[in-house]
Design a protein around this motif. Sequence first.
Motif, PDB file in Angstrom:
ATOM      1  N   GLU A  10       0.828  -1.213   0.000  1.00 40.62           N
ATOM      2  CA  GLU A  10       0.000   0.000   0.000  1.00 40.62           C
ATOM      3  C   GLU A  10       0.861   1.260   0.000  1.00 40.62           C
ATOM      4  OE1 GLU A  10      -2.446  -0.623   3.424  1.00 40.62           O
ATOM      5  OE2 GLU A  10      -3.774  -2.004   2.369  1.00 40.62           O
ATOM      6  N   CYS A  11       2.113   1.114   0.340  1.00 37.06           N
ATOM      7  CA  CYS A  11       3.035   2.261   0.394  1.00 37.06           C
ATOM      8  C   CYS A  11       3.685   2.483  -0.972  1.00 37.06           C
ATOM      9  CB  CYS A  11       4.109   2.004   1.440  1.00 37.06           C
ATOM     10  SG  CYS A  11       5.391   3.271   1.464  1.00 37.06           S
ATOM     11  N   PRO A  12       3.508   3.662  -1.571  1.00 41.78           N
ATOM     12  CA  PRO A  12       4.126   3.944  -2.874  1.00 41.78           C
ATOM     13  C   PRO A  12       5.649   3.874  -2.851  1.00 41.78           C
ATOM     14  CG  PRO A  12       2.418   5.552  -2.387  1.00 41.78           C
ATOM     15  CD  PRO A  12       2.623   4.748  -1.141  1.00 41.78           C
ATOM     16  N   VAL A  13       6.275   4.209  -1.722  1.00 42.42           N
ATOM     17  CA  VAL A  13       7.738   4.124  -1.624  1.00 42.42           C
ATOM     18  C   VAL A  13       8.167   2.665  -1.748  1.00 42.42           C
ATOM     19  CG1 VAL A  13       9.750   4.516  -0.139  1.00 42.42           C
ATOM     20  CG2 VAL A  13       7.926   6.228  -0.240  1.00 42.42           C
ATOM     21  N   ALA A  14       7.477   1.767  -1.058  1.00 44.81           N
ATOM     22  CA  ALA A  14       7.816   0.347  -1.116  1.00 44.81           C
ATOM     23  C   ALA A  14       7.638  -0.199  -2.534  1.00 44.81           C
ATOM     24  CB  ALA A  14       6.956  -0.442  -0.129  1.00 44.81           C
ATOM     25  N   ARG A  15       6.541   0.190  -3.194  1.00 42.65           N
ATOM     26  CA  ARG A  15       6.327  -0.289  -4.565  1.00 42.65           C
ATOM     27  C   ARG A  15       7.397   0.245  -5.516  1.00 42.65           C
ATOM     28  NH1 ARG A  15       0.095  -1.063  -6.480  1.00 42.65           N
ATOM     29  NH2 ARG A  15      -0.598  -2.136  -4.601  1.00 42.65           N
ATOM     30  N   ALA A  16       7.743   1.504  -5.357  1.00 47.68           N
ATOM     31  CA  ALA A  16       8.769   2.092  -6.231  1.00 47.68           C
ATOM     32  C   ALA A  16      10.111   1.406  -6.020  1.00 47.68           C
ATOM     33  CB  ALA A  16       8.885   3.594  -5.983  1.00 47.68           C
ATOM     34  N   LEU A  17      10.464   1.138  -4.765  1.00 46.99           N
ATOM     35  CA  LEU A  17      11.721   0.452  -4.499  1.00 46.99           C
ATOM     36  C   LEU A  17      11.693  -0.976  -5.016  1.00 46.99           C
ATOM     37  CD1 LEU A  17      12.561   1.819  -0.956  1.00 46.99           C
ATOM     38  CD2 LEU A  17      13.805   2.259  -3.095  1.00 46.99           C
ATOM     39  N   ASP A  18      10.556  -1.619  -4.944  1.00 49.92           N
ATOM     40  CA  ASP A  18      10.422  -2.966  -5.495  1.00 49.92           C
ATOM     41  C   ASP A  18      10.692  -2.943  -7.003  1.00 49.92           C
ATOM     42  OD1 ASP A  18       9.521  -5.807  -4.804  1.00 49.92           O
ATOM     43  OD2 ASP A  18       8.258  -5.335  -6.544  1.00 49.92           O
ATOM     44  N   ALA A  19      10.236  -1.895  -7.666  1.00 44.89           N
ATOM     45  CA  ALA A  19      10.375  -1.785  -9.124  1.00 44.89           C
ATOM     46  C   ALA A  19      11.784  -1.374  -9.551  1.00 44.89           C
ATOM     47  CB  ALA A  19       9.351  -0.792  -9.674  1.00 44.89           C
ATOM     48  N   SER A  25      19.821  -0.738 -11.290  1.00 47.73           N
ATOM     49  CA  SER A  25      18.752  -0.136 -12.094  1.00 47.73           C
ATOM     50  C   SER A  25      18.845   1.383 -12.071  1.00 47.73           C
ATOM     51  CB  SER A  25      17.379  -0.594 -11.594  1.00 47.73           C
ATOM     52  OG  SER A  25      17.221  -1.974 -11.815  1.00 47.73           O
ATOM     53  N   LEU A  26      19.060   1.946 -10.901  1.00 47.56           N
ATOM     54  CA  LEU A  26      19.158   3.412 -10.813  1.00 47.56           C
ATOM     55  C   LEU A  26      20.402   3.933 -11.526  1.00 47.56           C
ATOM     56  CD1 LEU A  26      17.854   4.021  -7.206  1.00 47.56           C
ATOM     57  CD2 LEU A  26      16.776   4.730  -9.352  1.00 47.56           C
ATOM     58  N   LEU A  27      21.497   3.191 -11.472  1.00 47.10           N
ATOM     59  CA  LEU A  27      22.699   3.630 -12.192  1.00 47.10           C
ATOM     60  C   LEU A  27      22.514   3.513 -13.707  1.00 47.10           C
ATOM     61  CD1 LEU A  27      25.464   2.202  -9.855  1.00 47.10           C
ATOM     62  CD2 LEU A  27      24.821   4.608 -10.173  1.00 47.10           C
ATOM     63  N   ILE A  28      21.772   2.507 -14.161  1.00 40.01           N
ATOM     64  CA  ILE A  28      21.450   2.406 -15.590  1.00 40.01           C
ATOM     65  C   ILE A  28      20.609   3.614 -16.008  1.00 40.01           C
ATOM     66  CG2 ILE A  28      20.113   1.101 -17.298  1.00 40.01           C
ATOM     67  CD1 ILE A  28      21.015  -1.460 -15.685  1.00 40.01           C
ATOM     68  N   VAL A  29      19.617   3.955 -15.202  1.00 38.08           N
ATOM     69  CA  VAL A  29      18.774   5.123 -15.504  1.00 38.08           C
ATOM     70  C   VAL A  29      19.633   6.391 -15.508  1.00 38.08           C
ATOM     71  CG1 VAL A  29      16.876   6.551 -14.630  1.00 38.08           C
ATOM     72  CG2 VAL A  29      16.624   4.071 -14.726  1.00 38.08           C
ATOM     73  N   ARG A  30      20.516   6.524 -14.520  1.00 41.76           N
ATOM     74  CA  ARG A  30      21.421   7.683 -14.485  1.00 41.76           C
ATOM     75  C   ARG A  30      22.230   7.768 -15.771  1.00 41.76           C
ATOM     76  NH1 ARG A  30      26.885   6.852 -11.559  1.00 41.76           N
ATOM     77  NH2 ARG A  30      26.953   5.526 -13.404  1.00 41.76           N
ATOM     78  N   ASP A  31      22.790   6.632 -16.199  1.00 37.49           N
ATOM     79  CA  ASP A  31      23.592   6.621 -17.417  1.00 37.49           C
ATOM     80  C   ASP A  31      22.750   6.940 -18.650  1.00 37.49           C
ATOM     81  OD1 ASP A  31      25.859   6.092 -15.974  1.00 37.49           O
ATOM     82  OD2 ASP A  31      26.163   4.068 -16.775  1.00 37.49           O
ATOM     83  N   ALA A  32      21.498   6.498 -18.659  1.00 32.86           N
ATOM     84  CA  ALA A  32      20.603   6.842 -19.773  1.00 32.86           C
ATOM     85  C   ALA A  32      20.373   8.352 -19.810  1.00 32.86           C
ATOM     86  CB  ALA A  32      19.281   6.088 -19.655  1.00 32.86           C
ATOM     87  N   LEU A  57      18.186  -4.505 -17.596  1.00 36.69           N
ATOM     88  CA  LEU A  57      17.611  -3.838 -18.768  1.00 36.69           C
ATOM     89  C   LEU A  57      16.265  -4.451 -19.125  1.00 36.69           C
ATOM     90  CD1 LEU A  57      20.800  -3.397 -20.976  1.00 36.69           C
ATOM     91  CD2 LEU A  57      19.445  -1.553 -19.950  1.00 36.69           C
ATOM     92  N   ARG A  58      16.164  -5.762 -19.055  1.00 35.80           N
ATOM     93  CA  ARG A  58      14.904  -6.439 -19.352  1.00 35.80           C
ATOM     94  C   ARG A  58      13.810  -5.952 -18.395  1.00 35.80           C
ATOM     95  NH1 ARG A  58      16.304 -11.835 -19.050  1.00 35.80           N
ATOM     96  NH2 ARG A  58      16.994 -11.694 -21.204  1.00 35.80           N
ATOM     97  N   LYS A  59      14.137  -5.859 -17.109  1.00 38.03           N
ATOM     98  CA  LYS A  59      13.147  -5.414 -16.125  1.00 38.03           C
ATOM     99  C   LYS A  59      12.749  -3.957 -16.368  1.00 38.03           C
ATOM    100  CE  LYS A  59      11.903  -5.148 -11.305  1.00 38.03           C
ATOM    101  NZ  LYS A  59      12.271  -5.344  -9.914  1.00 38.03           N
ATOM    102  N   LEU A  60      13.723  -3.105 -16.676  1.00 34.53           N
ATOM    103  CA  LEU A  60      13.410  -1.692 -16.933  1.00 34.53           C
ATOM    104  C   LEU A  60      12.541  -1.534 -18.178  1.00 34.53           C
ATOM    105  CD1 LEU A  60      16.860  -0.128 -15.971  1.00 34.53           C
ATOM    106  CD2 LEU A  60      14.685   0.179 -14.744  1.00 34.53           C
ATOM    107  N   VAL A  61      12.743  -2.389 -19.166  1.00 30.54           N
ATOM    108  CA  VAL A  61      11.875  -2.373 -20.352  1.00 30.54           C
ATOM    109  C   VAL A  61      10.480  -2.862 -19.970  1.00 30.54           C
ATOM    110  CG1 VAL A  61      11.480  -3.414 -22.627  1.00 30.54           C
ATOM    111  CG2 VAL A  61      13.752  -2.525 -22.039  1.00 30.54           C
ATOM    112  N   GLU A  62      10.393  -3.951 -19.199  1.00 36.27           N
ATOM    113  CA  GLU A  62       9.090  -4.474 -18.765  1.00 36.27           C
ATOM    114  C   GLU A  62       8.313  -3.443 -17.951  1.00 36.27           C
ATOM    115  OE1 GLU A  62       9.892  -8.078 -16.619  1.00 36.27           O
ATOM    116  OE2 GLU A  62      10.550  -9.139 -18.422  1.00 36.27           O
TER     117      GLU A  62
END
Length: 150
Positions: A10-19, A25-32, A57-62
Amino acid sequence: MKRTAFARAECPVARALDAIGDWWSLLIVRDAFDGLRRFGDFQKNLGIAKGMLTARLRKLVELGVLEQVAASDGSAYLEYALTKRGHDLFPIVVSLRQWGEAHLYARGEAHSVLLDKAGQAVGQLVLPSKSGKPLSWAETRVRKVVGRRR
């Protein structure tokens, strides 16, 4: 040890961290955001194992954070580009950057700097109220979900 999943929290922070909460993942996004688009460029810049990079990358695309697009140079390769959802992560990346600058570097220690297009350092992020007044954590509260069904 099995990782706890928060995809239905129910917590958006928890869901965002799960994703997108793992550091790769965050370093890939930073590099993008820094303009990297090709698998080999991400791998070289991060020093990440190819299998780990493939999985992230597969997860970030999904998740719709990145999309595969035709190579910008017209070659047969595919590249990764940020989507709108990916672009919406920009304040998160900047916030992490600014927290790191404030708390993880000694005074005068060299580090990269985020600049605007005019070459000026980017100002500190603030959380505004609807009226525009800057808010601190003490001026906010979370309304929890009540009557939770199991």
